[in-house]
Design an enzyme around this catalytic site. Structure first.
Site, PDB file in Angstrom:
ATOM      1  N   GLU A  64      14.772 -15.397   0.282  1.00 50.32           N
ATOM      2  CA  GLU A  64      15.130 -16.481   1.209  1.00 50.32           C
ATOM      3  C   GLU A  64      14.057 -17.567   1.223  1.00 50.32           C
ATOM      4  OE1 GLU A  64      15.790 -14.941   5.128  1.00 50.32           O
ATOM      5  OE2 GLU A  64      17.026 -13.297   4.378  1.00 50.32           O
ATOM      6  N   ASP A  68       0.832  -1.201   0.000  1.00 48.96           N
ATOM      7  CA  ASP A  68       0.000   0.000   0.000  1.00 48.96           C
ATOM      8  C   ASP A  68       0.869   1.255   0.000  1.00 48.96           C
ATOM      9  OD1 ASP A  68      -2.848   0.878   0.464  1.00 48.96           O
ATOM     10  OD2 ASP A  68      -1.939   1.858   2.195  1.00 48.96           O
TER      11      ASP A  68
END
Ligand code: GLC
Length: 577
Positions: free
Chosen positions: A292, A227
């Site tokens: 990751e 956002d």
């Protein structure tokens, strides 16, 4: 399947690919936005919830989308419909529990749908424990430094620290009081006063959001829609700023109505609160973090930034993967404007190896089944209501919306669909003033209607209470009396319905791998026609007022009935090349 026998002379020029060339799922995905309050209510309180979403996911599989993006369902006082987050790692009881989230996500994954959630980093709710601690702590304390507190101007500090306006109207600063009631500092809120901006120069804030991202990544989400991704960093010294024009409430909306083309060169200086270069290192850190995790997790920027070449900075190879293409959303329905924005989009995004995205509606803009027939000025975020000038013709609006969607879904890259547009829902214009809930309505003192009209709960079954949205018949915004014919069950299997058009377009898009394709312009149809090939499919959209001759080809898809060899006004057709 109809075949036509006439053939205008056709010239080919390449508009290029829009996928950025990799093979990750998000490069070509069609992503369906769920606005949880208004999707499906399993408890009967009139507000949609996670249980409701879980129960209705099959409908989205039938529609043929690849992923869902959920607007916020976090703990929140709901001052801005959940974009005011009081706890980033918990579900608001209105929507259910963390277990309900897990059940919803598990079911979505079983059905082959990826799940993207909303992250709201620019501001928290004023009810967040961090802000409450900041209010309780003295000026200059570490707690205050997590937000944007400043002393006021003038001898007694009674003037706001600068002249910035809130996106929702009124000043962007609110003054707080000392414990003894005497006036104190001011805090910045680019949106509602209940949404204090966080200080992203503060490393503690950055660490908290790394933890929040991990919390949800560990739970298995496939990505985040970020956002206000252009707002986190403010210019040093927070200088005054006076916009030259009303550029739309989020900072977009630069298209020029008189020439009917989007301004894809920014004419105004960058406001000191949008698109500051410092935001990029934040997204680089997040991208490394996502790396990751297995499974091609994705970040999508909600950044109202123009021109597209600048927006492309949000999706450089080491930043986010996607950014909403609001330049496309704001483009008027004309041939020259559409061609120009498609070219600019593909150039800009492909230039950095990212997919172009395409979007026509979301929970912040007038639904495109109404917007495309508006005849008056309508800056983004203003909404429309009964007293707005230039009321849209609903028949023309829906016709254009169907044509615009058929064009969009044939473009290479990734596309976003907003819940209800597959039903052809219009903006609800005549909501009673007393029902409106958008802070824009209150902060602008009714000058801007705001965004409630695109957030009305969607219809599922024509003859059930609240059209099947909730078993009790409750609905947090009133639904129009004439939505029965638009309900999903009334459209399934109905030839020519908007739902069948979307379903067919998505199936063909998948079968012909249009998302991974490349567009080549076709000319020879006249200025009002947008025509291109994408692999084995020829797409022709007539934005003009007169019918145009169609070339030879089997019709795969048509946004309106085609009779004879002509493409009527405001109609898009897909032909087998
Ligand atoms: C984004 C959201 C909008 C919200 C605003 C503040 O633009 O899409 O709904 O009001 O941010 O969080």
């Amino acid at each position: 399947m109809a075949t036509h026998t006439t053939s205008p002379s056709i010239a080919l020029t390449s508009a290029g690919t829009a996928t950025g060339r990799g093979t990750e799922w998000w490069r070509t995905a069609v992503i369906y936005q769920i606005y949880p309050r208004s999707f499906a209510d399993s408890t009967g309180d009139g507000i949609g919830d996670l249980g409701g979403i879980t129960s209705r996911l099959e409908a989205l599989v039938d529609l043929g989308v690849d992923a869902i993006w959920l607007s916020p369902f976090y703990a929140s006082p709901q001052k801005d419909a959940g974009y005011d987050v009081a706890d980033y790692c918990d579900v608001d009881p209105l929507f259910g529990t963390l277990d309900d989230f897990t059940r919803m996500q598990t079911r979505a994954h079983e059905l082959g749908l990826r799940v993207i959630i909303d992250l709201v980093p620019n501001h928290s709710s004023d009810q967040h424990a961090w802000f409450q601690a900041a209010l309780a702590a003295p000026e200059g304390s570490p707690e205050r430094d997590r937000y944007m507190f400043r002393d006021g101007k003038g001898p007694d500090g009674s003037e706001a620290p600068n002249n910035w306006d809130s996106v929702f109207g009124g000043p962007a600063w609110t003054r707080v009081a000392h414990p003894d009631g005497t006036p104190g500092q001011w805090y910045l809120h680019l949106f509602d006063a209940s949404q204090p901006d966080l200080n992203w120069q503060n490393s503690w804030v950055r660490e908290q959001f790394v933890d929040i991202l991990r919390f949800w990544l560990d739970r298995g989400v496939d990505g985040f829609r970020v956002d206000v991704a252009h707002g986190l960093i403010k210019a040093d010294g927070l200088p005054d700023y006076t916009p030259a024009t009303d550029g739309g409430s989020m900072g977009g909306g630069h298209f020029n109505d008189t020439v009917l083309e989007p301004a894809i060169s920014a004419e105004e200086p960058t406001p000191p609160y949008w698109a500051q270069p410092g935001v990029h290192e934040i997204y680089r850190q997040w991208r490394r973090l996502l790396g990751e995790y297995a499974g091609d997790r994705v970040l999508c920027a909600e950044a109202w930034v123009e021109p597209l070449a600048t927006l492309a900075n949000w999706v450089r190879p080491d930043e986010m993967q996607q950014a909403f293409n609001f330049s496309y959303l704001e483009t008027p329905w004309t041939g020259p404007a559409m061609r120009r924005v498609i070219d600019a989009s593909i150039d800009a995004f492909e230039g950095v190896g990212a997919p172009s995205t395409w979007v026509l509606s979301n929970h912040d803009v007038v639904r495109h089944a109404s917007r495309l027939a508006l005849t008056g000025e309508n800056p983004q975020g203003a909404g429309i209501g009964p007293r707005s000038p230039g009321q849209p013709d609903p028949v023309l609006g829906l016709r254009r919306a169907r044509a615009a969607t058929a064009l969009m879904l044939a473009l290479p890259g990734s596309a976003y669909i907003y819940q209800g547009e597959e039903l052809g829902l219009p903006e609800v214009i005549d909501l009673p003033d007393a029902a409106r809930q958008d802070p824009t309505w209150f902060r602008s003192h009714g000058k801007k209607y705001g965004r409630d009209g695109c957030r009305v709960p969607i219809p599922w079954e024509s003859d059930k209470p609240a059209y099947g949205f909730s078993s009790s018949g409750e609905s947090w915004l009133p639904q129009p009396a004439d939505w029965g014919a638009l309900a999903r069950d009334a459209q399934v299997g109905l030839p020519g319905s908007t739902l069948e058009l979307y379903t067919a377009a998505l199936a063909l898009r998948r079968a012909h791998e249009l998302g991974a394709g490349a567009a080549s312009w076709l000319s020879g149809f006249g200025d009002a026609v947008v025509a291109f090939t994408n692999g084995a499919v020829t797409v022709i959209a007539n934005t003009g007022t007169v019918a145009v001759e169609l070339p030879v080809g089997d019709i795969l898809l048509a946004s309106e009935e085609i009779t004879g060899g002509a493409l009527p006004a405001d109609t898009t057709v897909w032909l087998r090349s």
